[in-house]
Design a protein around this motif. Sequence first.
Motif, PDB file in Angstrom:
ATOM      1  N   TRP A   1       0.830  -1.204   0.000  1.00 56.21           N
ATOM      2  CA  TRP A   1       0.000   0.000   0.000  1.00 56.21           C
ATOM      3  C   TRP A   1       0.862   1.252   0.000  1.00 56.21           C
ATOM      4  N   LEU A   2       1.926   1.253   0.799  1.00 57.09           N
ATOM      5  CA  LEU A   2       2.800   2.423   0.877  1.00 57.09           C
ATOM      6  C   LEU A   2       3.441   2.717  -0.467  1.00 57.09           C
ATOM      7  N   ASP A   3       3.796   1.685  -1.199  1.00 63.25           N
ATOM      8  CA  ASP A   3       4.401   1.869  -2.529  1.00 63.25           C
ATOM      9  C   ASP A   3       3.465   2.620  -3.474  1.00 63.25           C
ATOM     10  N   ARG A   4       2.168   2.492  -3.264  1.00 60.55           N
ATOM     11  CA  ARG A   4       1.183   3.121  -4.147  1.00 60.55           C
ATOM     12  C   ARG A   4       0.923   4.584  -3.802  1.00 60.55           C
ATOM     13  N   GLN A   5       1.432   5.026  -2.660  1.00 57.69           N
ATOM     14  CA  GLN A   5       1.193   6.407  -2.242  1.00 57.69           C
ATOM     15  C   GLN A   5       2.148   7.349  -2.970  1.00 57.69           C
ATOM     16  N   HIS A   6       1.710   8.597  -3.124  1.00 52.47           N
ATOM     17  CA  HIS A   6       2.485   9.559  -3.922  1.00 52.47           C
ATOM     18  C   HIS A   6       3.194  10.591  -3.047  1.00 52.47           C
ATOM     19  N   ASP A   7       3.490  10.209  -1.814  1.00 47.38           N
ATOM     20  CA  ASP A   7       4.195  11.108  -0.919  1.00 47.38           C
ATOM     21  C   ASP A   7       5.684  11.147  -1.233  1.00 47.38           C
ATOM     22  N   ARG A   8       6.350  12.139  -0.683  1.00 51.52           N
ATOM     23  CA  ARG A   8       7.796  12.259  -0.869  1.00 51.52           C
ATOM     24  C   ARG A   8       8.502  11.078  -0.199  1.00 51.52           C
ATOM     25  N   ASP A   9       9.653  10.735  -0.741  1.00 49.77           N
ATOM     26  CA  ASP A   9      10.382   9.562  -0.256  1.00 49.77           C
ATOM     27  C   ASP A   9      10.732   9.669   1.222  1.00 49.77           C
ATOM     28  N   GLU A  10      11.123  10.885   1.675  1.00 50.53           N
ATOM     29  CA  GLU A  10      11.517  11.012   3.072  1.00 50.53           C
ATOM     30  C   GLU A  10      10.320  10.822   4.011  1.00 50.53           C
ATOM     31  N   ALA A  11       9.116  11.221   3.559  1.00 51.46           N
ATOM     32  CA  ALA A  11       7.911  11.014   4.370  1.00 51.46           C
ATOM     33  C   ALA A  11       7.577   9.525   4.446  1.00 51.46           C
ATOM     34  N   LYS A  12       7.720   8.831   3.330  1.00 46.99           N
ATOM     35  CA  LYS A  12       7.480   7.386   3.325  1.00 46.99           C
ATOM     36  C   LYS A  12       8.485   6.663   4.218  1.00 46.99           C
ATOM     37  N   ALA A  13       9.737   7.098   4.151  1.00 50.17           N
ATOM     38  CA  ALA A  13      10.769   6.470   4.980  1.00 50.17           C
ATOM     39  C   ALA A  13      10.484   6.710   6.461  1.00 50.17           C
ATOM     40  N   ALA A  14      10.027   7.907   6.802  1.00 49.85           N
ATOM     41  CA  ALA A  14       9.699   8.207   8.197  1.00 49.85           C
ATOM     42  C   ALA A  14       8.506   7.381   8.660  1.00 49.85           C
ATOM     43  N   PHE A  15       7.519   7.212   7.785  1.00 43.76           N
ATOM     44  CA  PHE A  15       6.352   6.379   8.118  1.00 43.76           C
ATOM     45  C   PHE A  15       6.777   4.934   8.339  1.00 43.76           C
ATOM     46  N   ARG A  16       7.617   4.423   7.447  1.00 41.03           N
ATOM     47  CA  ARG A  16       8.085   3.043   7.595  1.00 41.03           C
ATOM     48  C   ARG A  16       8.829   2.860   8.912  1.00 41.03           C
ATOM     49  N   SER A  17       9.728   3.772   9.223  1.00 41.93           N
ATOM     50  CA  SER A  17      10.511   3.658  10.448  1.00 41.93           C
ATOM     51  C   SER A  17       9.612   3.739  11.677  1.00 41.93           C
ATOM     52  N   MET A  18       8.608   4.619  11.619  1.00 43.77           N
ATOM     53  CA  MET A  18       7.681   4.770  12.738  1.00 43.77           C
ATOM     54  C   MET A  18       6.902   3.471  12.975  1.00 43.77           C
ATOM     55  N   ILE A  19       6.366   2.888  11.914  1.00 41.89           N
ATOM     56  CA  ILE A  19       5.541   1.683  12.060  1.00 41.89           C
ATOM     57  C   ILE A  19       6.402   0.485  12.457  1.00 41.89           C
ATOM     58  N   GLU A  20       7.572   0.332  11.838  1.00 42.17           N
ATOM     59  CA  GLU A  20       8.426  -0.798  12.204  1.00 42.17           C
ATOM     60  C   GLU A  20       8.960  -0.649  13.623  1.00 42.17           C
ATOM     61  N   GLY A  21       9.151   0.603  14.065  1.00 40.94           N
ATOM     62  CA  GLY A  21       9.582   0.824  15.432  1.00 40.94           C
ATOM     63  C   GLY A  21       8.481   0.568  16.444  1.00 40.94           C
ATOM     64  N   LEU A  22       7.244   0.983  16.111  1.00 43.25           N
ATOM     65  CA  LEU A  22       6.117   0.798  17.025  1.00 43.25           C
ATOM     66  C   LEU A  22       5.644  -0.647  17.075  1.00 43.25           C
ATOM     67  N   TRP A  23       5.523  -1.271  15.914  1.00 35.99           N
ATOM     68  CA  TRP A  23       4.931  -2.603  15.835  1.00 35.99           C
ATOM     69  C   TRP A  23       5.973  -3.708  15.740  1.00 35.99           C
ATOM     70  N   CYS A  24       7.243  -3.326  15.577  1.00 40.18           N
ATOM     71  CA  CYS A  24       8.355  -4.287  15.637  1.00 40.18           C
ATOM     72  C   CYS A  24       8.212  -5.394  14.602  1.00 40.18           C
ATOM     73  N   GLN A  25       7.659  -5.041  13.457  1.00 36.49           N
ATOM     74  CA  GLN A  25       7.461  -6.016  12.393  1.00 36.49           C
ATOM     75  C   GLN A  25       7.694  -5.333  11.050  1.00 36.49           C
ATOM     76  N   GLY A  26       8.249  -6.082  10.086  1.00 33.82           N
ATOM     77  CA  GLY A  26       8.482  -5.535   8.762  1.00 33.82           C
ATOM     78  C   GLY A  26       7.177  -5.263   8.033  1.00 33.82           C
ATOM     79  N   LEU A  27       7.117  -4.156   7.295  1.00 33.02           N
ATOM     80  CA  LEU A  27       5.889  -3.796   6.591  1.00 33.02           C
ATOM     81  C   LEU A  27       5.518  -4.811   5.530  1.00 33.02           C
ATOM     82  N   GLU A  28       6.513  -5.555   5.019  1.00 34.12           N
ATOM     83  CA  GLU A  28       6.227  -6.563   3.994  1.00 34.12           C
ATOM     84  C   GLU A  28       5.431  -7.739   4.552  1.00 34.12           C
TER      85      GLU A  28
END
Length: 436
Positions: A134-161
């Motif tokens: 789903w994140l790959d389909r979003q049109h946000d800037r790369d740094e925002a996507k990277a921050a979102f990924r880091s936030m979710i993987e840090g909070l939920w301790c699981q890879g987004l894949e």
Amino acid sequence: MKTEIERTDVVIVGAGFTGLSAAHELKKAGIDFLLLEARDRVGGRVESRQNGLGERIDSGAQFLCQDMPELMALLQARGKTLVETYVEGEFVTQPRMGARQAERTYVASMAIRNRMNSIAPDDPAIAGLTVAAWLDRQHDRDEAKAAFRSMIEGLWCQGLEKLPLWHLIDNDRRITNEVSELQYFVRETMQSLADDLASDLGDRVRLNAPVGTIEHGPKGVRLVSATGSVEARVALVAVPPMMASKLDFVPPLPAALKRALDVWQSGAVIKVLVRYPSAFWRARGLSGVVMWRDPSGLFACDASKDEDHAALVVFVGGPLALRWRELGDASLRAEVMTRLEDVLGTEAADMLDFSYRDWTHDRWSGGGYSDLIVDATATDAERIILAGAPPLHFAASELSPSFPGYIEGAVVVGRIAARKIISGLQSAIATSASGS
């Protein structure tokens, strides 16, 4: 020589906050019970240890906020001291960017999260999608996507894949705090609350009693543990779903229930505490919060109890924790300290103590700080587990209607499970008394 079989009304497996909360409800209702815990302590994924300075620190789940009412009430009732997490000053991002750009990036990452949560978990358009897809389909800037990924993987301790999009949305919607979940921590450690709850239960709590086999049938249950056998009318399995799936049930669980337990995987986290002579970052106008976009899943914040106890806590979550756990003690320490020095300067090297707890493959919890569903088709897994297979009942923080994966969620779901069991037992007694 035959081992004596103990008998009780309810046997609870697991003395984390779910099991402890359930036990307190049973005690209030006058229901006889035994609480069996595999570890030599209570608390589950809440834990305290001594660091190299001889200080008692939280090595497991630690933080809470005012929007977690059940946990706040317990801490107040037990006279615990809340320390407000220091957040004054600027936060630092890595790779570095200016303060205004960092703020814009953080706001943009939260906008992605809010957009995600605006989707209904049962929307057919997201069926089978992982968060990564789903994140790959979003049109946000790369740094925002990277921050979102880091936030979710840090909070939920699981890879987004691995994480189904519907499952993350469903979980995130149940986490309803409006202030930071890092608002407070407990000066006496969160473990001290678990110890207090256990002390009220006296010899009803049995430590060092891992359960191997659970026999079950219409007449009740029989549990075989390292300390002997227990027969009861009802069993409550109050451990994370992945650990529940590893228990030996005789006869085997119904196929749907077994599958519902099998679709979970524990998160991966390494928690680090670095003690300093002083909170040098505060003098430089920094909050101590560091948000890394690369590597993903790395986060730090101030965990100082007072001026004499300056500390940073560093969370290593998700795939990064699985990689770093292979490094060994010295290399792991070097990775963390090098990155702290990169963002906070050479003063970060002047530490008093470095201690960490690797939760990635914990023997009795599977990992930390929560299990997550990793099968995108398992949309009914929670409902099936909560229905159980009476006289077998299941509860875990992951299944809570509020704050799943948190201590608050464990308290809530433990109480709900106990009240359900109490109601069932009282109905059975009433039916028996009426001769029906």
